[in-house]
Design a protein around this motif. Structure first.
Motif, PDB file in Angstrom:
ATOM      1  N   UNK A 185      38.327  34.143  41.457  1.00  0.00           N
ATOM      2  CA  UNK A 185      37.989  35.543  41.755  1.00  0.00           C
ATOM      3  C   UNK A 185      37.865  36.353  40.470  1.00  0.00           C
ATOM      4  N   UNK A 186      38.821  36.137  39.540  1.00  0.00           N
ATOM      5  CA  UNK A 186      38.775  36.867  38.272  1.00  0.00           C
ATOM      6  C   UNK A 186      37.503  36.524  37.503  1.00  0.00           C
ATOM      7  N   UNK A 187      37.212  35.237  37.398  1.00  0.00           N
ATOM      8  CA  UNK A 187      36.030  34.823  36.641  1.00  0.00           C
ATOM      9  C   UNK A 187      34.750  35.318  37.261  1.00  0.00           C
ATOM     10  N   UNK A 188      34.634  35.163  38.578  1.00  0.00           N
ATOM     11  CA  UNK A 188      33.414  35.607  39.256  1.00  0.00           C
ATOM     12  C   UNK A 188      33.241  37.111  39.148  1.00  0.00           C
ATOM     13  N   UNK A 196      34.943  46.404  35.459  1.00  0.00           N
ATOM     14  CA  UNK A 196      35.356  46.935  36.781  1.00  0.00           C
ATOM     15  C   UNK A 196      35.654  45.824  37.774  1.00  0.00           C
ATOM     16  N   UNK A 197      34.852  44.781  37.744  1.00  0.00           N
ATOM     17  CA  UNK A 197      35.104  43.669  38.651  1.00  0.00           C
ATOM     18  C   UNK A 197      36.412  42.983  38.343  1.00  0.00           C
ATOM     19  N   UNK A 198      36.711  42.823  37.036  1.00  0.00           N
ATOM     20  CA  UNK A 198      37.987  42.213  36.659  1.00  0.00           C
ATOM     21  C   UNK A 198      39.164  43.033  37.131  1.00  0.00           C
ATOM     22  N   UNK A 199      39.050  44.360  36.984  1.00  0.00           N
ATOM     23  CA  UNK A 199      40.132  45.233  37.449  1.00  0.00           C
ATOM     24  C   UNK A 199      40.289  45.154  38.966  1.00  0.00           C
TER      25      UNK A 199
END
Length: 700
Positions: A185-188, A196-199
Motif C-alpha cells: 500500500x505504501x509503495x503503490x 500525499x498518497x504515502x501520508x
C-alpha cells in the motif's frame, strides 16, 4: 373454532397518528401519504419528510455544526485515556508483533529445555563412569548409561534445531503476511500519488493498528456505553435502554420496545422517541425517575420531558439539546389581532415542541399559581387580554394584593377592585349572583336551553360571556371578618358552580397555593390548572392535584430564569405539559387595551362610568353629574352663584334651597370663603362627592 383477524389492508389509526407526527413538521400542512417501498412497520428507519426540505437541511446543518464542536472536544478528552488512538495503535503494534512471533517460541523453549536436561543427565552419567573405582560389571553398566544419555542428548539437540528452523520459517511467513500489505500500500500510494498518497497510506496503516488494538487489555471497547446527549452524541436505541436500566426503571435483563426510531425533532432542538415499557412496569415509575434519566443522558432535569401515551405502558420521551424556554419570548399574537371571539379556543402559549397551546374557556374555570415573580400575572393576562379584545365580554376583576396588574383594565371592566377591599369584592360577587346569574338564567330559559351557547349569541346580542378574576384570595380573607369571609366563599363557590353553564369564566390566581389562598371547595371545581414555579412539591400538587409531583410533573423543577413557564393542565384528560405563556410588556398591554376600548366604544359595550350611572339615576342624578362637571381640574370649590348659573346654562335651573338639599354641607363648609377679594358662599368639591356617595353609592 375460527379466530377473527384484522386484514393487513385495514388502516391502524394509532400507527397513522404516530407516523403522522414524524412525517409532518409542526405547523405545516400534512404530507401526502407516500407510496414507496419503505416498510412502515419498523424494519427500516423511518425518515421524516421535513428533513428533505430547506428548513430540514438548515436545521440539520446547525445541529451538525454544534455536534462537530462537541465531538472534537470529546475526542480530545478521550486521547488521555486507554481508549485514545495512540494507546490503540500501540496495543495494535504489540499484538501484531506477538502474532508474528506466534506460539512456536514456546515449542523452541521446550526443546531447548529438553536439550539442557539431557546434557545434564549425560554429564552426570559420564562423571559416574569416569571418576569411580568399581568392579568390571558395574563399570560396564555405567558405560551403557553414559552412552544412552549421550544418545538422548543428541536426539534432543536435533529436535531443538528442527524446532528453531520451523519457528523461523513460520515467523518469516507471518512477517511477510503482515508487512507485505503495508509495504504494498505504501509503495503503490507513493508511486501513484506521491507524498500525499504515502501520508494517506500511513494513516490507513495506523488506523488498521488502532482497529486491532481497539480492545483494552481487559477486553473493553469504546462504545456508546458512555455516550451522552449532553456530550453531543446522538440518541440511539442502546443509549435509551442503558439509561433506563441505570435509572432502575427497568431490570438489567429487560428491554424497551421502541415504537418509533430515535430522531431529531423538526426544529432540530430535541431528540424524541416513543417506546413501550416491559410488562409489569408502570408508567409512573418512569415518570418519577427524571433525575436518574437526566443523569444518564448527561443533561439537566429540565431538558427531560416524558408523557404518558394512550396506554399505560407507552412513554413519549423528549430530550432537549438546550434548556427549554431559555430564549426571549416571541411576539405575542394578540398584538396583531384586531379582535377576538372568546367563544372560540384561544392561544395560551407554546409547549416544548413549539406548538401553540389552544384552550377553549367556554364552560371552564381556572387556577393559576406560583411563587412571586414566576410569571403568574403575565399568564393570567393571556386570558384577560383576549377577553378584552372581545367587545361583548363583561369583565369583573379583583386584586387582593392591591397591585397594578389589573389597573390598565379599569376603563373596560364592568366592576373592579384594585384596593384589596373585602367589601368591594363582596359587592362584585353579590352583583354577579343577584344580577348576572339571574339575567343569564332568564336568557337560557327564554331560549329553551340549560346553558348559553355561541349559537344563541349569534342571534341574540344579550347573550355574552363574562370573566371573573380573583387574584390573591388569601389577602381578601385576611382583611375580612369571619362573616364577610364566609359570605364571599359562599358566593364565589355558587358563581363557579352555576355560572359555568351560563357563560361565566371564573379565574383564581395565587402566589401561595394552599387551602387558605383558595378554599378547597372552590379549588377542586376549577378545571384548568397552570402551576408556575413553586417552592415545594406539595405546593405544586396543591395546584395540579395530589400525586402529580411524584409522577414527574413537579413545578419545583422549573428554574427561576424560566419566567412565565409552568405545568399546564387543560382539564380535558390530557397529560400536563410544560408551557410558556405569551408575554406582553406594559406598552404592549396599553396598546392592546387601547384597541379593546375602541372596539367596545364602537360596539356600545363600554361599561357605564360613574357619571353615566349617576345620570341614569334620575333628575337629581343628572343635576349632580352636571354640577360635578362644572369644577375645572385643580379647582376644589366654586361660589354658589357660579354653581347656580352653570346649572341653569346646562338646562337645570336650581334654586339655592334645592341645591342645599341636593348637596348637604357641614357647618365648616357653609362658612363664607374669600374669592377674588370678597367673601362669598361656596360649594366644595368634597361636598359634591360625599353627596353622590351617600345618596347613590357612586364614587367620583
Amino acid at each position: 373454532m375460527s379466530i377473527e383477524t384484522t386484514p393487513s389492508s385495514t388502516p391502524d389509526p394509532e400507527w397513522e397518528r404516530i407516523v403522522g407526527g414524524y412525517l409532518n413538521a409542526p405547523g405545516e400542512a400534512p404530507v401526502e401519504k407516500q407510496t414507496t417501498s419503505v416498510d412502515l412497520m419498523g424494519d427500516t428507519p423511518l425518515t421524516p419528510a421535513w428533513t428533505k426540505t430547506r428548513t430540514g437541511w438548515k436545521s440539520r446543518a446547525e445541529v451538525g455544526r454544534v455536534n462537530t464542536v462537541r465531538g472534537f472536544r470529546k475526542w480530545l478528552r478521550r486521547q488521555a485515556t486507554e481508549h485514545g488512538h495512540a494507546s490503540q495503535i500501540g496495543r495494535g503494534i504489540r499484538r501484531t508483533v506477538l502474532w508474528v512471533q506466534g506460539t512456536e517460541g514456546a515449542q523452541v523453549l521446550a526443546a531447548r529445555y529438553e536439550v539442557q536436561q539431557t546434557q545434564r543427565d549425560y554429564k552426570a552419567a559420564k562423571w559416574a563412569h569416569d571418576r569411580r573405582l568399581m568392579p568390571g560389571k558395574e563399570k560396564e553398566k555405567r558405560r551403557r548409561e553414559m552412552e544412552g544419555a549421550f544418545a538422548d542428548s543428541a536426539s534432543a539437540m536435533s529436535k531443538y534445531r528442527s524446532a528453531q528452523r520451523d519457528a523461523r520459517m513460520r515467523r518469516a511467513v507471518r512477517g511477510v503476511a503482515a508487512l507485505t500489505p503495508i509495504a504494498g500500500v505504501e509503495g503503490a500510494s507513493l508511486q501513484l500519488l506521491g507524498t500525499p498518497g504515502g501520508l494517506a497510506a500511513t494513516a490507513a496503516t495506523l488506523a488498521t493498528f488502532a482497529l486491532i488494538g481497539r480492545r483494552t487489555t481487559a477486553g473493553e471497547l469504546y462504545t456508546d456505553r458512555d455516550a451522552k446527549i449532553g456530550d453531543g452524541d446522538r440518541m440511539t436505541d442502546d443509549m435509551v435502554n442503558r439509561v433506563y436500566r441505570d435509572a432502575r426503571v427497568i431490570a438489567a435483563d429487560d428491554t424497551l420496545r421502541l415504537s418509533t426510531p430515535c430522531t431529531l425533532t423538526a426544529d432540530g432542538k430535541a431528540w424524541q422517541v416513543v417506546f413501550q415499557l416491559p410488562s409489569g412496569t408502570p408508567a409512573k415509575k418512569a415518570l418519577g425517575a427524571r433525575e436518574g434519566i437526566a443523569n444518564g443522558f448527561g443533561v439537566s432535569v429540565q431538558q427531560v420531558h416524558q408523557t404518558r401515551g394512550d396506554r399505560e405502558d407507552t412513554i413519549h420521551l423528549r430530550v432537549s439539546l438546550k434548556l427549554p424556554f431559555s430564549t426571549k419570548p416571541t411576539r405575542g399574537p394578540l398584538l396583531d389581532a384586531e379582535r377576538v371571539n372568546l367563544w372560540q379556543p384561544i392561544r395560551m402559549g407554546v409547549n416544548l415542541r413549539g406548538e401553540e397551546v389552544i384552550t377553549s374557556w367556554v364552560e371552564r374555570s381556572g387556577l393559576f399559581g406560583g411563587e412571586p415573580g414566576s410569571g403568574k400575572s403575565a399568564a393570567a393576562n393571556d386570558l384577560l387580554l383576549a377577553a378584552a379584545l372581545d367587545p361583548t365580554v363583561r369583565m369583573y376583576l379583583a386584586d387582593g394584593k392591591a397591585g397594578a396588574d389589573i389597573t390598565p383594565f379599569e376603563p373596560i371592566a364592568t366592576m373592579y377592585d384594585t384596593d384589596g377591599d373585602p367589601d368591594k369584592l363582596l359587592d362584585i360577587l353579590q352583583y354577579m349572583w343577584d344580577v348576572e346569574i339571574k339575567e343569564r338564567r332568564a336568557l337560557a330559559k327564554e331560549h329553551g336551553s340549560r346553558k348559553l351557547t355561541e349559537a344563541m349569541a349569534a342571534v341574540d346580542p344579550r347573550v355574552c360571556l363574562a370573566v371573573l378574576l380573583v387574584d390573591e384570595w388569601s389577602s381578601y380573607g385576611a382583611a375580612a371578618d369571619q362573616k364577610t369571609r364566609q359570605e364571599m366563599e359562599r358566593l364565589l363557590r355558587l358563581i363557579v358552580q352555576q355560572g359555568r353553564a351560563l357563560g361565566i369564566i371564573s379565574l383564581a390566581a395565587t402566589q401561595k397555593p394552599d387551602s387558605d389562598s383558595v378554599p378547597t371547595g372552590i379549588r377542586d371545581i376549577l378545571s384548568i390548572r397552570w402551576a408556575m414555579r413553586c417552592l415545594t412539591p406539595q405546593a405544586s400538587d396543591t395546584i395540579l392535584g395530589q400525586g402529580y409531583a411524584s409522577a414527574g410533573h413537579n413545578a419545583q423543577d422549573i428554574l427561576k430564569s424560566q419566567r412565565g413557564v409552568g405545568i399546564y393542565m387543560d382539564g380535558e384528560g390530557a397529560e400536563p405539559e410544560l408551557v410558556r405563556g405569551d408575554y406582553y410588556d406594559d406598552d404592549e398591554v396599553a396598546a392592546i387595551l387601547g384597541r379593546a376600548y375602541s372596539l367596545r366604544q364602537e360596539a356600545g359595550t363600554l361599561p357605564l362610568g360613574p357619571l353615566d350611572r349617576l345620570r341614569a339615576a334620575g333628575e337629581d342624578g343628572e343635576i349632580l353629574a352636571t354640577l360635578f362637571g362644572l369644577y375645572p381640574e385643580g379647582v376644589e370649590m366654586l361660589p354658589t352663584a357660579r354653581v347656580t348659573e352653570g346649572l341653569a346654562a346646562a338646562g337645570h335651573p336650581v334654586t339655592a334651597d334645592r341645591l342645599a338639599v341636593l348637596v348637604p354641607r357641614t357647618d365648616e363648609e357653609k362658612r363664607r370663603q374669600e374669592v377674588s377679594g370678597s367673601k362669598v358662599s361656596v360649594y366644595p368639591l368634597t361636598a359634591v362627592r360625599r353627596a353622590v356617595l351617600d345618596r347613590y353609592d357612586i364614587g367620583l
